[in-house]
Design a protein around this motif. Structure first.
Motif, PDB file in Angstrom:
ATOM      1  N   ILE A  38       0.535  -0.985   0.028  1.00 15.54           N
ATOM      2  CA  ILE A  38      -0.102   0.297   0.221  1.00 15.54           C
ATOM      3  C   ILE A  38       1.061   1.161  -0.028  1.00 15.54           C
ATOM      4  N   MET A  39       1.657   0.854   0.896  1.00 13.78           N
ATOM      5  CA  MET A  39       2.509   2.419   0.798  1.00 13.78           C
ATOM      6  C   MET A  39       3.497   2.547  -0.053  1.00 13.78           C
ATOM      7  N   GLY A  40       3.822   0.996  -1.332  1.00 14.89           N
ATOM      8  CA  GLY A  40       4.545   1.313  -2.472  1.00 14.89           C
ATOM      9  C   GLY A  40       3.433   2.234  -3.097  1.00 14.89           C
ATOM     10  N   LEU A  41       2.040   1.414  -3.388  1.00 12.37           N
ATOM     11  CA  LEU A  41       1.529   2.142  -4.434  1.00 12.37           C
ATOM     12  C   LEU A  41       1.482   3.270  -4.168  1.00 12.37           C
ATOM     13  N   LEU A  42       0.763   4.110  -2.629  1.00  5.75           N
ATOM     14  CA  LEU A  42       0.576   5.347  -2.755  1.00  5.75           C
ATOM     15  C   LEU A  42       1.706   6.357  -3.050  1.00  5.75           C
ATOM     16  N   GLY A  43       2.900   5.814  -2.752  1.00  2.16           N
ATOM     17  CA  GLY A  43       4.198   6.418  -2.617  1.00  2.16           C
ATOM     18  C   GLY A  43       4.407   6.819  -4.271  1.00  2.16           C
ATOM     19  N   ASN A  44       4.254   6.033  -4.740  1.00  5.10           N
ATOM     20  CA  ASN A  44       4.775   5.714  -6.926  1.00  5.10           C
ATOM     21  C   ASN A  44       3.364   6.451  -6.928  1.00  5.10           C
ATOM     22  N   PHE A  45       2.124   6.709  -6.744  1.00  9.00           N
ATOM     23  CA  PHE A  45       1.112   7.211  -7.695  1.00  9.00           C
ATOM     24  C   PHE A  45       1.206   8.567  -7.402  1.00  9.00           C
ATOM     25  N   SER A  46       1.602   9.003  -6.347  1.00 16.66           N
ATOM     26  CA  SER A  46       1.953  10.586  -5.601  1.00 16.66           C
ATOM     27  C   SER A  46       3.270  11.554  -6.442  1.00 16.66           C
ATOM     28  N   VAL A  47       4.113  10.610  -6.754  1.00 15.37           N
ATOM     29  CA  VAL A  47       5.255  10.884  -7.677  1.00 15.37           C
ATOM     30  C   VAL A  47       4.529  11.304  -8.988  1.00 15.37           C
ATOM     31  N   LEU A  48       3.900  10.249  -9.801  1.00 17.04           N
ATOM     32  CA  LEU A  48       3.114  10.362 -11.125  1.00 17.04           C
ATOM     33  C   LEU A  48       2.210  11.011 -11.145  1.00 17.04           C
ATOM     34  N   PHE A  49       1.001  11.498 -10.010  1.00 18.52           N
ATOM     35  CA  PHE A  49       0.712  12.623 -10.172  1.00 18.52           C
ATOM     36  C   PHE A  49       1.521  14.493  -9.388  1.00 18.52           C
ATOM     37  N   VAL A  50       1.934  14.329  -9.038  1.00 18.65           N
ATOM     38  CA  VAL A  50       2.731  15.153  -8.925  1.00 18.65           C
ATOM     39  C   VAL A  50       3.172  16.094  -9.673  1.00 18.65           C
ATOM     40  N   VAL A  51       4.113  14.866 -10.413  1.00 24.79           N
ATOM     41  CA  VAL A  51       4.890  15.179 -11.435  1.00 24.79           C
ATOM     42  C   VAL A  51       4.253  15.373 -13.066  1.00 24.79           C
ATOM     43  N   GLY A  52       3.050  15.067 -13.201  1.00 19.73           N
ATOM     44  CA  GLY A  52       1.619  14.914 -14.403  1.00 19.73           C
ATOM     45  C   GLY A  52       1.246  16.253 -14.210  1.00 19.73           C
ATOM     46  N   GLU A  54       2.452  18.932 -12.033  1.00 22.06           N
ATOM     47  CA  GLU A  54       2.868  20.126 -12.097  1.00 22.06           C
ATOM     48  C   GLU A  54       5.040  20.280 -13.477  1.00 22.06           C
ATOM     49  N   GLN A  55       4.076  21.793 -14.349  1.00 22.57           N
ATOM     50  CA  GLN A  55       4.338  22.032 -15.645  1.00 22.57           C
ATOM     51  C   GLN A  55       6.199  22.150 -15.036  1.00 22.57           C
ATOM     52  N   THR A  56       6.504  22.376 -13.722  1.00 20.10           N
ATOM     53  CA  THR A  56       7.595  22.819 -13.742  1.00 20.10           C
ATOM     54  C   THR A  56       8.531  21.357 -13.561  1.00 20.10           C
ATOM     55  N   LEU A  57       7.899  20.997 -13.599  1.00 21.14           N
ATOM     56  CA  LEU A  57       8.585  19.032 -13.494  1.00 21.14           C
ATOM     57  C   LEU A  57       8.882  18.471 -14.329  1.00 21.14           C
ATOM     58  N   HIS A  58       8.516  18.960 -16.061  1.00 20.83           N
ATOM     59  CA  HIS A  58       8.034  18.288 -17.438  1.00 20.83           C
ATOM     60  C   HIS A  58       9.508  18.619 -17.525  1.00 20.83           C
ATOM     61  N   GLN A  59      10.349  17.543 -16.772  1.00 18.99           N
ATOM     62  CA  GLN A  59      11.798  17.617 -17.172  1.00 18.99           C
ATOM     63  C   GLN A  59      12.226  16.617 -16.591  1.00 18.99           C
ATOM     64  N   PRO A  60      13.985  15.870 -17.766  1.00 14.25           N
ATOM     65  CA  PRO A  60      14.146  14.733 -18.021  1.00 14.25           C
ATOM     66  C   PRO A  60      14.193  14.096 -16.784  1.00 14.25           C
ATOM     67  N   GLU A 300      12.900  20.191  -4.706  1.00 13.64           N
ATOM     68  CA  GLU A 300      11.580  20.734  -5.719  1.00 13.64           C
ATOM     69  C   GLU A 300      10.273  19.759  -5.542  1.00 13.64           C
ATOM     70  N   LEU A 301      11.152  18.735  -5.951  1.00 18.62           N
ATOM     71  CA  LEU A 301       9.424  17.278  -6.248  1.00 18.62           C
ATOM     72  C   LEU A 301       9.124  17.394  -4.694  1.00 18.62           C
ATOM     73  N   ARG A 302      10.202  17.275  -3.603  1.00 20.36           N
ATOM     74  CA  ARG A 302       9.285  17.861  -1.954  1.00 20.36           C
ATOM     75  C   ARG A 302       8.365  18.396  -1.359  1.00 20.36           C
ATOM     76  N   ASP A 303       8.857  20.516  -2.310  1.00 20.16           N
ATOM     77  CA  ASP A 303       8.117  21.281  -1.667  1.00 20.16           C
ATOM     78  C   ASP A 303       6.453  20.888  -2.702  1.00 20.16           C
ATOM     79  N   LYS A 304       6.705  20.251  -4.300  1.00 16.01           N
ATOM     80  CA  LYS A 304       5.597  19.950  -4.752  1.00 16.01           C
ATOM     81  C   LYS A 304       4.854  19.217  -4.116  1.00 16.01           C
ATOM     82  N   MET A 305       5.305  18.250  -3.527  1.00 13.83           N
ATOM     83  CA  MET A 305       4.532  16.841  -3.057  1.00 13.83           C
ATOM     84  C   MET A 305       3.477  17.841  -1.344  1.00 13.83           C
ATOM     85  N   ARG A 306       4.420  18.415  -1.287  1.00 15.26           N
ATOM     86  CA  ARG A 306       4.187  18.908   0.302  1.00 15.26           C
ATOM     87  C   ARG A 306       2.554  20.464  -0.045  1.00 15.26           C
ATOM     88  N   ARG A 307       2.572  20.999  -1.525  1.00 15.59           N
ATOM     89  CA  ARG A 307       1.867  21.763  -1.344  1.00 15.59           C
ATOM     90  C   ARG A 307       0.525  21.097  -1.631  1.00 15.59           C
TER      91      ARG A 307
END
Length: 312
Positions: A38-52, A54-60, A300-307
């Protein structure tokens, strides 16, 4: 053992035992397994959601992180629902086609994930050793192509495995001593000759893992050489910080895999349940820890996720 008696009509199925020798503790073992899943699913889906989002995170770097998150979600979801079904509801039967499909997914994802880790090492190499050309070499379009090539490589590596397994005779022994259809666990119950199969698995594993690890080590040797030549302590620290997360993720991905593979092939004196628990840790630990590592080490990722969490 009554559950394991198969009739001729059952020849299209296998039986997964769970963790032999620890059947009495299946419920207790399932609790940390389910929590990690469950933690793995929540963490990875959170990464996908935040990066998707936030336009500023659309980087390699973050697009590669999304690819890693997708492979993590796939690998643990290919295994855990069935394993938990065995632990909680005694659902031990799996069809032959379902077993081969599970092996295909696991083999494909393992090879794909390894290629993504190489791409991440190359990303860090360019960012530190050739920053002026970083944006022109690693465009988002090229990252997408790298992702597609990684997937194709994974498929090409994985397809022969279920094809070879499907041609092996299994006679009357159709009991797999595992929580999922791990390739060698399935091969061991065959009554056919496994020489070529074992040789293929060993050679391909060494070639792919060896090549990927060599490229990663080479990238970091070049990175370390550049870092050591930096005179500014602040720049030195910043350069190291950009690599720490990837190094931790790489260690989390390769260490359990290599250790599990070595104990499986050469640890004949080790109890079977140790092999099985190690294989499950190999499936569960990286998906659970990778988002945490990147969340902690990448500001940068941590700040976006917190926001985004605060907005909910």
């Amino acid at each position: 053992m009554a559950d394991f008696n198969l009739t001729p009509s059952d020849m299209s199925t296998f039986i997964l035992t769970g963790i032999p020798g620890l059947e009495y503790a299946h419920i207790w073992i399932s609790l940390p397994f389910a929590t990690c899943y469950i933690m793995g699913l929540l963490g990875n889906f959170s990464v996908l959601f935040v990066v998707g989002k936030e336009q500023t995170l659309h980087q390699p770097m973050y697009l590669l992180l999304c690819m890693l998150a997708l492979t993590d979600i796939t690998v643990c979801t290919s295994v855990m629902p069935k394993a938990l079904g065995i632990f909680w509801y005694n659902l031990k039967v799996i069809t032959v086609s379902g077993c081969l499909t599970q092996i295909t997914f696991l083999s494909t994802v393992a090879a794909t994930q390894s290629a993504v880790l190489v791409a991440m090492a190359f990303d860090r190499y360019l960012a530190i050793c050739n920053p002026l050309r970083y944006a022109t070499i690693l465009t988002n379009a090229r990252i997408a192509k790298l992702g597609l090539l990684s997937l194709i490589r994974g498929i090409v590596y994985a397809l022969p495995v279920p094809l070879m397994l499907s041609r092996l005779p299994f006679c009357d022994n159709r009991i797999i001593l595992h929580t999922f259809c791990e390739t060698m666990a399935v091969a061991k119950i065959s009554c056919g000759d496994l020489t070529f199969f074992r040789l293929y698995g060993l050679v391909m594993g060494l070639v792919l893992t060896g090549l990927d690890l060599t490229l990663i080590v080479l990238s970091y040797c070049l990175i370390i050489r550049v870092i050591l030549s930096i005179s500014s302590k602040k720049a030195h620290k910043k350069a190291l910080n950009t690599c720490t997360a990837h190094l931790c993720v790489m260690l989390m991905s390769y260490t359990p895999y290599i250790f599990s593979s070595l104990t499986l092939r050469f640890g004949q004196g080790i109890a079977p349940y140790v092999h099985i628990i190690l294989a499950n840790i190999n499936v569960l630990a990286p998906p659970m820890l990778n988002p945490i590592i990147y969340g902690v080490k990448t500001q940068e990722l941590r700040d976006k996720m917190r926001r985004n969490i605060c907005r909910m």
